[in-house]
Scaffold this motif. Structure first.
Motif, PDB file in Angstrom:
ATOM      1  N   ALA A   1       0.828  -1.206   0.000  1.00  0.00           N
ATOM      2  CA  ALA A   1       0.000   0.000   0.000  1.00  0.00           C
ATOM      3  C   ALA A   1       0.866   1.262   0.000  1.00  0.00           C
ATOM      4  O   ALA A   1       0.540   2.259  -0.665  1.00  0.00           O
ATOM      5  CB  ALA A   1      -0.939  -0.004   1.203  1.00  0.00           C
ATOM      6  N   GLN A   2       1.977   1.225   0.732  1.00  0.00           N
ATOM      7  CA  GLN A   2       2.897   2.373   0.725  1.00  0.00           C
ATOM      8  C   GLN A   2       3.478   2.599  -0.668  1.00  0.00           C
ATOM      9  O   GLN A   2       3.600   3.739  -1.122  1.00  0.00           O
ATOM     10  CB  GLN A   2       4.037   2.152   1.713  1.00  0.00           C
ATOM     11  CG  GLN A   2       3.634   2.299   3.164  1.00  0.00           C
ATOM     12  CD  GLN A   2       4.834   2.100   4.070  1.00  0.00           C
ATOM     13  OE1 GLN A   2       5.840   2.799   3.931  1.00  0.00           O
ATOM     14  NE2 GLN A   2       4.731   1.147   4.989  1.00  0.00           N
ATOM     15  N   ALA A   3       3.819   1.509  -1.341  1.00  0.00           N
ATOM     16  CA  ALA A   3       4.351   1.627  -2.709  1.00  0.00           C
ATOM     17  C   ALA A   3       3.300   2.235  -3.629  1.00  0.00           C
ATOM     18  O   ALA A   3       3.596   3.114  -4.435  1.00  0.00           O
ATOM     19  CB  ALA A   3       4.803   0.261  -3.224  1.00  0.00           C
ATOM     20  N   LYS A   4       2.057   1.793  -3.499  1.00  0.00           N
ATOM     21  CA  LYS A   4       0.963   2.306  -4.330  1.00  0.00           C
ATOM     22  C   LYS A   4       0.748   3.799  -4.064  1.00  0.00           C
ATOM     23  O   LYS A   4       0.460   4.569  -4.974  1.00  0.00           O
ATOM     24  CB  LYS A   4      -0.307   1.505  -4.050  1.00  0.00           C
ATOM     25  CG  LYS A   4      -1.525   1.970  -4.785  1.00  0.00           C
ATOM     26  CD  LYS A   4      -1.625   1.323  -6.129  1.00  0.00           C
ATOM     27  CE  LYS A   4      -2.988   1.622  -6.736  1.00  0.00           C
ATOM     28  NZ  LYS A   4      -2.907   1.818  -8.161  1.00  0.00           N
ATOM     29  N   ALA A   5       0.902   4.204  -2.805  1.00  0.00           N
ATOM     30  CA  ALA A   5       0.718   5.621  -2.453  1.00  0.00           C
ATOM     31  C   ALA A   5       1.858   6.495  -2.981  1.00  0.00           C
ATOM     32  O   ALA A   5       1.652   7.669  -3.283  1.00  0.00           O
ATOM     33  CB  ALA A   5       0.605   5.769  -0.937  1.00  0.00           C
ATOM     34  N   ARG A   6       3.053   5.940  -3.103  1.00  0.00           N
ATOM     35  CA  ARG A   6       4.223   6.708  -3.536  1.00  0.00           C
ATOM     36  C   ARG A   6       4.356   6.796  -5.051  1.00  0.00           C
ATOM     37  O   ARG A   6       4.865   7.780  -5.566  1.00  0.00           O
ATOM     38  CB  ARG A   6       5.497   6.078  -2.985  1.00  0.00           C
ATOM     39  CG  ARG A   6       5.681   6.282  -1.497  1.00  0.00           C
ATOM     40  CD  ARG A   6       6.900   5.477  -1.026  1.00  0.00           C
ATOM     41  NE  ARG A   6       7.145   5.672   0.367  1.00  0.00           N
ATOM     42  CZ  ARG A   6       8.250   6.219   0.867  1.00  0.00           C
ATOM     43  NH1 ARG A   6       9.218   6.621   0.058  1.00  0.00           N
ATOM     44  NH2 ARG A   6       8.406   6.373   2.156  1.00  0.00           N
TER      45      ARG A   6
ATOM     46  N   ALA B   1       7.561   1.459 -12.007  1.00  0.00           N
ATOM     47  CA  ALA B   1       7.621   0.040 -11.657  1.00  0.00           C
ATOM     48  C   ALA B   1       8.955  -0.320 -11.007  1.00  0.00           C
ATOM     49  O   ALA B   1       8.989  -1.050 -10.005  1.00  0.00           O
ATOM     50  CB  ALA B   1       7.372  -0.825 -12.890  1.00  0.00           C
ATOM     51  N   PHE B   2      10.061   0.188 -11.568  1.00  0.00           N
ATOM     52  CA  PHE B   2      11.369  -0.084 -10.980  1.00  0.00           C
ATOM     53  C   PHE B   2      11.453   0.444  -9.554  1.00  0.00           C
ATOM     54  O   PHE B   2      11.895  -0.246  -8.638  1.00  0.00           O
ATOM     55  CB  PHE B   2      12.497   0.535 -11.826  1.00  0.00           C
ATOM     56  CG  PHE B   2      13.003  -0.357 -12.914  1.00  0.00           C
ATOM     57  CD1 PHE B   2      13.724  -1.508 -12.631  1.00  0.00           C
ATOM     58  CD2 PHE B   2      12.767  -0.038 -14.242  1.00  0.00           C
ATOM     59  CE1 PHE B   2      14.201  -2.323 -13.644  1.00  0.00           C
ATOM     60  CE2 PHE B   2      13.238  -0.850 -15.265  1.00  0.00           C
ATOM     61  CZ  PHE B   2      13.956  -1.999 -14.969  1.00  0.00           C
ATOM     62  N   ALA B   3      11.068   1.698  -9.362  1.00  0.00           N
ATOM     63  CA  ALA B   3      11.162   2.304  -8.027  1.00  0.00           C
ATOM     64  C   ALA B   3      10.292   1.568  -7.017  1.00  0.00           C
ATOM     65  O   ALA B   3      10.740   1.271  -5.900  1.00  0.00           O
ATOM     66  CB  ALA B   3      10.773   3.781  -8.098  1.00  0.00           C
ATOM     67  N   ALA B   4       9.063   1.261  -7.377  1.00  0.00           N
ATOM     68  CA  ALA B   4       8.163   0.580  -6.448  1.00  0.00           C
ATOM     69  C   ALA B   4       8.657  -0.820  -6.111  1.00  0.00           C
ATOM     70  O   ALA B   4       8.591  -1.253  -4.955  1.00  0.00           O
ATOM     71  CB  ALA B   4       6.751   0.524  -7.034  1.00  0.00           C
TER      72      ALA B   4
ATOM     73  N   GLU C   1      13.958   8.998   3.696  1.00  0.00           N
ATOM     74  CA  GLU C   1      14.384  10.365   3.401  1.00  0.00           C
ATOM     75  C   GLU C   1      13.711  10.935   2.160  1.00  0.00           C
ATOM     76  O   GLU C   1      13.486  12.129   2.069  1.00  0.00           O
ATOM     77  CB  GLU C   1      15.898  10.391   3.204  1.00  0.00           C
ATOM     78  CG  GLU C   1      16.665  10.001   4.453  1.00  0.00           C
ATOM     79  CD  GLU C   1      18.132   9.678   4.175  1.00  0.00           C
ATOM     80  OE1 GLU C   1      18.583   9.864   3.029  1.00  0.00           O
ATOM     81  OE2 GLU C   1      18.810   9.252   5.124  1.00  0.00           O
ATOM     82  N   ASN C   2      13.384  10.091   1.193  1.00  0.00           N
ATOM     83  CA  ASN C   2      12.820  10.527  -0.091  1.00  0.00           C
ATOM     84  C   ASN C   2      11.411  10.008  -0.253  1.00  0.00           C
ATOM     85  O   ASN C   2      11.225   8.836  -0.545  1.00  0.00           O
ATOM     86  CB  ASN C   2      13.686  10.039  -1.263  1.00  0.00           C
ATOM     87  CG  ASN C   2      15.085  10.577  -1.168  1.00  0.00           C
ATOM     88  OD1 ASN C   2      15.278  11.757  -0.983  1.00  0.00           O
ATOM     89  ND2 ASN C   2      16.070   9.704  -1.263  1.00  0.00           N
ATOM     90  N   LYS C   3      10.462  10.869  -0.076  1.00  0.00           N
ATOM     91  CA  LYS C   3       9.061  10.487  -0.192  1.00  0.00           C
ATOM     92  C   LYS C   3       8.431  11.162  -1.412  1.00  0.00           C
ATOM     93  O   LYS C   3       7.904  12.253  -1.301  1.00  0.00           O
ATOM     94  CB  LYS C   3       8.288  10.848   1.060  1.00  0.00           C
ATOM     95  CG  LYS C   3       8.709  10.074   2.280  1.00  0.00           C
ATOM     96  CD  LYS C   3       7.793  10.356   3.435  1.00  0.00           C
ATOM     97  CE  LYS C   3       8.155   9.462   4.598  1.00  0.00           C
ATOM     98  NZ  LYS C   3       7.236   9.605   5.703  1.00  0.00           N
ATOM     99  N   PRO C   4       8.518  10.514  -2.590  1.00  0.00           N
ATOM    100  CA  PRO C   4       7.925  11.124  -3.787  1.00  0.00           C
ATOM    101  C   PRO C   4       6.409  11.064  -3.766  1.00  0.00           C
ATOM    102  O   PRO C   4       5.815  10.413  -2.916  1.00  0.00           O
ATOM    103  CB  PRO C   4       8.491  10.271  -4.925  1.00  0.00           C
ATOM    104  CG  PRO C   4       8.802   8.969  -4.305  1.00  0.00           C
ATOM    105  CD  PRO C   4       9.155   9.255  -2.868  1.00  0.00           C
TER     106      PRO C   4
END
Length: 155
Positions: free
Chosen positions: A66-71, A105-108, A150-153
């Motif tokens: 869910a965090q990945a989906k939100a980011r 996709a790579f980042a998530a 640290e990095n929350k896109p």
């Protein structure tokens, strides 16, 4: 988002095909397959056992997805994590992410894997010639995870 914790093995091709089936918006599928190595920290590994707390572990993995989906703008995420006894070359974990574009996709996928290595409630015991030993997260895994804090896109 799909999370499965299971003792049985899985078929990589079947899982990826099912994840993207019927979604014409998918332009990228990124995955990582984790396997059991026969060496760790300079010591032979004859096998390992992965333990977890049912329900608590599923909730933790669902939260990570869910965090990945939100980011990131992803379509789907799949996490399959095996538990129980495993041997060298066995598949342990599959993380797969679909999105319209590869960057998301790579980042998530990388985010999910970093969190699995450090924050998911699994306990790994390796069987070595000298006996069993519990394995902790590596410092490099903690460093990899710290960058996501640290990095929350995507706000």
């Amino acid at each position: 988002m799909t999370v499965r914790i299971q003792e049985e093995d899985f078929d990589l091709g079947t899982e990826i095909a099912a994840l993207r089936k019927g979604d014409a918006q998918v332009g990228a599928v990124v995955s990582i397959l984790g396997t059991v190595r026969d060496m760790n920290e300079g010591c032979q590994v004859k096998g390992m056992t992965l333990e977890h707390y049912p329900q608590m572990t599923e909730k933790s993995l669902e939260n990570i997805a869910a965090q990945a989906k939100a980011r990131w703008d992803i379509r789907q995420a799949l996490i399959i994590h095996r538990v129980g006894p495993l041997l060298p070359e066995d598949q342990i974990v599959l993380v797969a992410v679909t999105s319209s574009h590869r960057g998301e996709a790579f980042a998530a996928c990388e985010f999910i894997m970093d969190y699995l290595k450090t924050a998911a409630p699994f306990w790994k015991k390796e069987e070595t010639p000298g006996g069993g030993r519990w394995v902790d997260a590596r410092v490099t895994d903690d460093v990899a995870m710290a960058r996501w804090v640290e990095n929350k896109p995507k706000s």
